[in-house]
Design a protein around this motif. Structure first.
Motif, short mmCIF file in Angstrom:
data_model
loop_
_atom_site.label_atom_id
_atom_site.label_comp_id
_atom_site.label_asym_id
_atom_site.label_seq_id
_atom_site.Cartn_x
_atom_site.Cartn_y
_atom_site.Cartn_z
N GLN A 1 -5.29 12.69 3.53
CA GLN A 1 -4.43 11.62 3.33
C GLN A 1 -4.60 11.07 4.93
OE1 GLN A 1 -3.23 10.58 0.80
NE2 GLN A 1 -3.56 12.33 -0.57
N TYR B 1 0.75 -1.17 0.09
CA TYR B 1 0.03 0.01 -0.09
C TYR B 1 0.89 1.17 0.00
CZ TYR B 1 -3.13 3.53 1.67
OH TYR B 1 -3.74 4.74 1.78
N ARG C 1 2.47 2.18 -3.19
CA ARG C 1 1.35 2.63 -4.49
C ARG C 1 1.16 4.30 -4.00
NH1 ARG C 1 -1.07 -2.31 -3.73
NH2 ARG C 1 -2.55 -1.41 -2.02
N HIS C 2 1.22 4.59 -2.78
CA HIS C 2 0.66 5.68 -2.40
C HIS C 2 1.67 6.69 -1.47
CE1 HIS C 2 -3.30 4.55 -3.43
NE2 HIS C 2 -3.35 3.32 -2.55
N ARG C 3 2.98 6.36 -1.80
CA ARG C 3 3.94 7.13 -1.08
C ARG C 3 3.95 8.45 -1.51
NH1 ARG C 3 9.65 4.67 -1.88
NH2 ARG C 3 9.15 5.07 -3.81
N ALA D 1 1.68 10.41 -2.39
CA ALA D 1 0.20 11.28 -1.86
C ALA D 1 0.57 11.34 -0.46
CB ALA D 1 -0.92 10.41 -2.10
N LEU D 2 0.96 10.47 0.25
CA LEU D 2 1.29 10.51 1.58
C LEU D 2 2.30 11.43 2.18
CD1 LEU D 2 0.64 6.76 2.71
CD2 LEU D 2 -0.92 8.52 3.29
#
Length: 466
Positions: A228, A203, A206-208, A210-211
């Motif tokens: 976020q 997870y 994939r979303h590093r 955005a976070l």
């Protein structure tokens, strides 16, 4: 001529790779021999200390330890030749020490409590099962990146395992931590921590981005964007549900702490740590004020010796003397301990074989033995972090961090509770304590670390040849 030079270069690279792999496996073999020697020496010393003779099962124990070290070593030679040479020996020596301690406790409990069943033979069988799981994973899973494709299924299974104990009636030692299938019991939270680490790694890869986005500042700390906060809010709520419905303080702490550690590793943003600490404090205050079982744990932690006061002066929830006996045990052990077989760990009661097994180490091996055991754990965690630094793919890096962090968090919550640093959680000490679920789950963790370390070792060798 050019083709000949290329062939010579490829042949030389292959020879170098084989020599480096052989060197690592040679180091592993030597360390495994030392690990087996430590376990066998402890087993023999315990029998000599208690009965004055070698235990009747010493040859079988020595042969079993040798097989438990040799079989995974041969599999690693074939399936993961570039793996870290320290991971397997550390797991073997910790498992061996666990069997020695349970063998010693069987003498103590058998002498004090009539009808007490020995636990070391059963733990030996679970050790065999754990090593078999480790070997099976190494044979089947040839590339750790395949786990990323099944992240959602792994997380669904982890959620089922986390919430399953809440569906079973009755409590065990004040918490809903077990599920029962006939005569067998299972602690699903032990497996869920590894499965959650696998999902979080996929997870966060994939979303590093955005976070890691910028957010607003609060009191000098830059917090993540509001949009976020959804993932961490969901994990926070789930950890509180585990704590409220199952009264399992240890699993809740490990679950939430694991997510925050992996989130910080992926984003390198201290804002996530600030949010995690704040939410943990709010959740702990809420549950601590509403849940009687947690209140009792906190009261026993704040007043460990209140049990010796008159009943009218005892604070509510301080009826257990386990922590007091544990602290007395650590104190009586001193620096070098009383010696294996010369202490009184049975005074703690049933918990002496689970989370309080560290007290046996402190009493009979002293502060020196306790530090040695903790350093073994620290070294295993350090090897996991080293694997993360050398792994070439982001998923492998985060997976290694998650596995190492889950082990470190469990050792901290167990050791900290037994030593009086934090409230008791009831979790078992990895590899050492009685518990088949924990032992098998930790050998599964070792298998995944070995697999990721093999990829990291191959990457290092390719860089050295370039």
């Amino acid at each position: 001529m050019e083709s000949v030079r290329r062939e010579d270069s490829d042949r030389g690279a292959a020879t170098t790779e084989r020599s480096l792999a052989a060197r690592r496996r040679g180091q592993e073999a030597l360390l495994l021999g030392l690990s087996v020697l430590i376990g066998c020496s402890g087993y023999a010393y315990t029998g000599l200390s208690v009965n004055g003779t070698l235990p009747n099962g010493f040859p079988a124990f020595a042969a079993g330890m040798a097989c438990l070290a040799l079989v995974p070593h041969l599999v690693i030679r074939r399936c993961a030749p570039c793996a870290d040479p320290l991971i397997l020996p550390l797991a073997v020596v910790l498992s061996g020490l666990g069997l020695v301690l349970l063998f010693r406790l069987d003498f103590a409990y058998g002498a004090r409590y009539k009808g007490s069943e020995p636990t070391a033979p059963e733990q030996s069988l679970w050790t065999v099962a754990g090593v078999a799981v480790c070997v099976g994973v190494l044979l089947v899973l040839r590339d750790h990146r395949r786990l990323r494709r099944h992240g959602h299924a792994v997380m669904a299974g982890a959620l089922v395992l986390l919430m399953a104990p809440a569906l079973f009636p009755g409590d065990t030692y004040g918490a809903k931590r077990w599920i029962f299938v006939g005569p067998l019991s299972l602690q699903p939270g032990e497996f869920a921590k590894t499965m959650i680490a696998v999902y979080f790694a996929g997870y966060l890869v994939r979303h590093r981005d955005a976070l890691a986005g910028s957010g607003r500042g609060l009191l000098g700390v830059r917090l993540p964007p509001v949009r976020q906060l959804g993932p961490i809010l969901g994990v926070w709520v789930l950890s509180l549900l585990v704590l409220v419905l199952e009264r399992d303080l240890g699993t809740s702490l490990i679950f939430f702490g694991l997510f925050v550690v992996m989130l910080y590793t992926a984003t390198e943003r201290t804002g996530w740590v600030a949010v995690g600490v704040l939410m943990a404090a709010v959740g702990a205050a809420f549950v601590g004020s509403a849940e009687p079982h947690v209140q009792g744990r906190i009261a026993a932690w704040l007043h460990p010796f209140a049990v010796y006061l008159p009943e009218d002066r005892q604070p509510p929830g301080t009826g257990s003397d386990q922590l007091a006996h544990a602290l007395f045990g650590f104190g009586s052990g001193g620096v070098t301990g009383t010696g294996l077989g010369q202490g009184h760990p049975e005074l703690i009661g049933f918990a002496g074989r689970s989370d309080f097994i560290l007290t046996t180490v402190g009493e009979e091996l002293g502060m020196a033995g306790t530090m040695a055991v903790l350093l073994l754990y620290a070294l295993l965690v350090q090897r996991g972090m080293s694997v993360a630094l050398g792994c070439p793919d982001p998923f492998g890096k985060l997976l290694a961090v998650g596995l190492a962090a889950s082990l470190a968090l469990q050792v901290f919550v167990v050791g900290g509770g037994v030593m009086g640093l934090i409230p008791l959680t009831g979790k078992v000490l990895p590899f050492l304590a009685k518990g088949g679920s924990s032992l098998v789950a930790n050998w599964l963790l070792v298998a995944l670390l070995v697999r990721v370390s093999d990829a990291a070792g191959r990457a290092r060798e390719e860089e050295a040849r370039a």
